[in-house]
Design a protein around this motif. Structure first.
Motif: not given
Length: 240
Positions: A119-126, A65-72
């Motif tokens: 399993k939602q996403i966020s635009s706030v990066p790590i 599934g979606i593993v990367t859910r925030r920009p890194l």
């Protein structure tokens, strides 16, 4: 050039700390003016393998599934030969990670802190910095994998949300696109090439990376792709 890259790295860290991280907005921001390299690809396209090959460490979460859910935002810093490698997160100042399995866990934990265990996403990066004698000074932005369907626990709009997020980074003219496409799938269906072509139709700022060459079906050949005969870019394709 090294001093310039170091300066850009510092400005990007400051932007992230101040909440300026490339989100689509009506007005241009400081982040928009900085050069960037964005890593784009569909789910299970091999994005993690490419990044880990560049770093030389296994440090990214894996799974279905979606593993990367925030920009890194991954900043690589070259240090003196013989020095011990370590990593630091912007949200954990002065804490050094020498165990890269712990880095992987912290990426997952920090993702959950922002999105919950959904399993939602966020635009706030790590923001992650890795210091090693085996890297070059470079900043890469790993973006959530493009997908075609929502799975259980995700909103029906997540497909478009991910595409909008990716587009908000790569449509900027100062962004180099690292387009990841698996060799065991038809290049005509590549999500990375599709969206890259939309924002960079001449291919002048797109670098194509062909992954999973070892998984190609018997009798198939990657040469035509790598030589640019299937889809031509300004720069040669890279096989991994």
């Amino acid at each position: 050039m090294e001093n310039l890259i170091s300066l850009v790295n510092k400005i990007q860290r400051a932007c992230t700390a101040l909440g300026d991280h490339g989100e689509a907005s009506a007005l241009p921001t400081l982040w928009d003016s900085l050069p960037a390299i964005a890593v784009v690809g569909g789910q299970s396209s091999g994005k993690s393998s490419v990044l880990e090959s560049i770093v030389g460490k296994d440090f990214l979460p894996r799974g279905s599934g979606i593993v990367t859910r925030r920009p890194l935002v991954l900043q690589l810093h070259k240090i003196e030969e013989g020095s011990r490698e370590y990593a630091e997160f912007l949200h954990l100042p002065r804490k050094r990670f020498t165990d890269f399995a712990a880095v992987r866990k912290e990426i997952s934990d920090e993702t959950d802190r922002e999105t919950g265990r959904s399993k939602q996403i966020s635009s706030v990066p790590i923001h992650l910095s890795i210091y090693s004698p085996n890297v070059v000074n470079l900043t890469l932005i790993d973006l959530p994998g493009l997908t075609k369907v929502a799975v259980e626990g995700q909103s029906d709009t997540i497909v478009q949300e991910i595409e909008n997020m990716v587009r908000s980074y790569i449509e900027k003219p100062n962004c180099i696109i690292l387009a990841i496409s698996p060799a065991n799938q038809d290049l005509a269906t590549s999500d990375a090439i599709r969206i890259s072509r939309e924002v960079d139709p001449t291919g002048e700022r797109t670098l194509g990376v062909l992954t999973k060459i070892d998984l190609m079906d018997k009798g198939t050949d990657a040469v035509e792709i790598l030589e640019g005969k299937s889809y031509r870019l300004k720069f040669p394709w890279v096989g991994l």
